[in-house]
Design an enzyme around this catalytic site. Structure first.
Site, PDB file in Angstrom:
ATOM      1  CE1 TYR A   1      -2.268  -3.475   1.959  1.00 33.36           C
ATOM      2  CE2 TYR A   1      -3.673  -2.443   0.316  1.00 33.36           C
ATOM      3  CZ  TYR A   1      -3.361  -3.536   1.109  1.00 33.36           C
ATOM      4  OH  TYR A   1      -4.117  -4.671   1.056  1.00 33.36           O
ATOM      5  CB  SER A   2       3.307   2.564   1.453  1.00 34.68           C
ATOM      6  OG  SER A   2       4.076   1.487   1.957  1.00 34.68           O
TER       7      SER A   2
ATOM      8  CE  LYS B   1       4.053   2.875   5.196  1.00 34.55           C
ATOM      9  NZ  LYS B   1       4.047   2.159   6.504  1.00 34.55           N
TER      10      LYS B   1
ATOM     11  CG  LEU C   1      17.433   7.519   5.234  1.00 34.29           C
ATOM     12  CD1 LEU C   1      16.490   6.713   4.347  1.00 34.29           C
ATOM     13  CD2 LEU C   1      18.250   8.475   4.384  1.00 34.29           C
ATOM     14  CB  ALA C   2      16.511   3.193   9.432  1.00 29.76           C
TER      15      ALA C   2
ATOM     16  CD  GLU D   1      13.492  -5.332   5.316  1.00 26.84           C
ATOM     17  OE1 GLU D   1      12.594  -4.769   4.679  1.00 26.84           O
ATOM     18  OE2 GLU D   1      13.663  -6.574   5.292  1.00 26.84           O
TER      19      GLU D   1
ATOM     20  CG  ASP E   1       3.329  -7.860  11.244  1.00 30.19           C
ATOM     21  OD1 ASP E   1       3.234  -7.360  10.097  1.00 30.19           O
ATOM     22  OD2 ASP E   1       3.677  -9.039  11.446  1.00 30.19           O
TER      23      ASP E   1
ATOM     24  CD  GLU F   1       9.553  -9.076   5.938  1.00 31.91           C
ATOM     25  OE1 GLU F   1       9.218  -9.955   6.742  1.00 31.91           O
ATOM     26  OE2 GLU F   1       9.018  -8.904   4.836  1.00 31.91           O
TER      27      GLU F   1
ATOM     28  CG  ASP G   1       4.695  -2.029   8.803  1.00 35.09           C
ATOM     29  OD1 ASP G   1       4.840  -2.936   7.963  1.00 35.09           O
ATOM     30  OD2 ASP G   1       3.665  -1.341   8.903  1.00 35.09           O
TER      31      ASP G   1
END
Ligand SMILES: O=C(O)C[C@H](Cc1nc2cc(Cl)cc(Cl)c2[nH]1)c1ccc(Cl)cc1
Length: 329
Positions: free
Chosen positions: A45-46, A63, A114-115, A119, A158, A162, A176
């Site tokens: 969705y993004s 995003k 900004l990372a 991941e 969640d 990731e 997220d």
């Protein structure tokens, strides 16, 4: 290019007032205030793009969500939950920071930290497994961030490698929050948030509502807690179940519950059907066994996890975020 044609939009800058309450300061920030660069990621969705603020030359991750798609896929609720959750989680180094939100006629924009260390999942795949020292450091940072989230009445729901990003110092940033659950703190007894075991549906009036309606959200199969599969309700301890799965995965190189398809994975979870590989360190095994417990109220609460021998030597609090990350090996 196409970004130019969009007008500036009213944005809200998230700040906290003298009592630490998040206040939205109206600043005029819009798509024209940023120079958009490379695509960092694509979600269902993004799209996440690198973008530089033209005035202060600072780089962010932006995003971008397509409004029509969000509406069509009935995700409006999740977008607003992500915004509200991030607005409450503004003072912890282990959580991705939300600076602005704005919209124009076609899209919604989250301007985030900004990372650029990628991941945690990517680094784990490259290494195969982490050694105990790395698992201890990354596990401690993730746990410290979960404790903060829970103290603010936010359940992530969640958590998985990731959703753990790394910044340039290789420190963690959890991201997220679109599927988070925001506990209504007005009615919740002030439990300091760290207990992690106030059971499913404790104190969240919205729970009643969710119980009547089928809960539309279930996390990622390998990390879903048994209570979410049986009585449909997530609680703070659900994040601790996921934390147990992540600790296992960092040391074993794979999650504890993984089968050919989602349904078989769910069957393993509710049957607590998992095994430790040979060589899995005993002290880590003891901790994982106290987290992967079917009854959420019987899982080790956060304060006890921090005191567990596996985390011996970890300096909790600010020190954890100032120290150098161990070289991955
Ligand atoms: O301006 C604000 O902060 C609140 C708005 C609320 C909001 N307006 C929306 C319009 C649409 Cl079409 C879809 C969603 Cl999810 C919408 N959410 C908003 C704007 C941008 C973002 Cl990223 C989130 C929420």
């Amino acid at each position: 290019e196409e970004w130019k044609e969009r007008g500036a939009a009213v944005a809200t800058r998230q700040e906290v007032d003298q009592n630490g309450r998040p206040v939205s300061k109206i600043v005029k920030k819009g798509v024209n205030d940023f120079h958009f660069g490379r695509t960092l990621g694509e979600g269902s969705y993004s799209t996440v793009l690198a973008a530089t603020d033209r005035q202060i030359h600072r780089e962010y991750a932006v995003k971008v969500l397509d409004k029509r798609h969000i509406i069509k896929e009935k995700k409006v609720k999740y977008v607003n939950i992500e915004k509200d959750a991030l607005n409450r989680l503004t003072e912890h180094p282990g959580i991705v920071r939300l600076y602005y939100t704005f919209q124009d006629e076609r899209s919604l924009y989250f301007v985030l930290d900004l990372a650029n260390g990628g991941e945690l999942l990517g680094h784990l795949k490259k290494m195969g497994t982490f050694d105990e020292e790395c698992t201890r450091f990354y596990g401690a940072q993730i746990l410290d961030s979960i404790a903060y989230m829970h103290s603010k009445g936010i359940i992530h729901r969640d958590l998985k490698p990731e959703n753990v990003l790394l910044d340039e110092q290789m420190h963690t940033k959890i991201t997220d929050f679109g599927t988070a659950k925001i506990l209504d703190i007005r009615s919740r007894p002030q439990d300091g948030g760290g207990t992690g075991n106030d059971g499913p549906g404790a104190g969240d009036p919205m729970d009643g509502v969710e119980q009547e309606r089928a809960v539309s959200f279930v996390g990622t199969a390998e990390y879903v807690s048994p209570e979410l599969l049986t009585d449909k309700n997530a609680c703070k301890a659900s994040d601790l179940w996921a934390f147990g799965c992540i600790l296992y995965q960092l040391l074993a190189g794979r999650p504890p519950f993984k089968a050919g398809n989602e349904y078989q994975t769910f069957q393993k979870i509710v049957a607590l059907d998992y095994h430790f590989p040979d060589g899995f360190p005993a002290v880590a095994r003891d901790l994982v066994e106290r987290l992967l417990v079917l009854d959420p109220s019987k899982r080790l609460p956060i304060d006890h996890i921090k005191a567990h021998p596996f985390f011996d030597g970890i300096q909790w609090g600010k020190g954890l975020w100032k120290q150098k990350a161990p070289r991955l090996r």
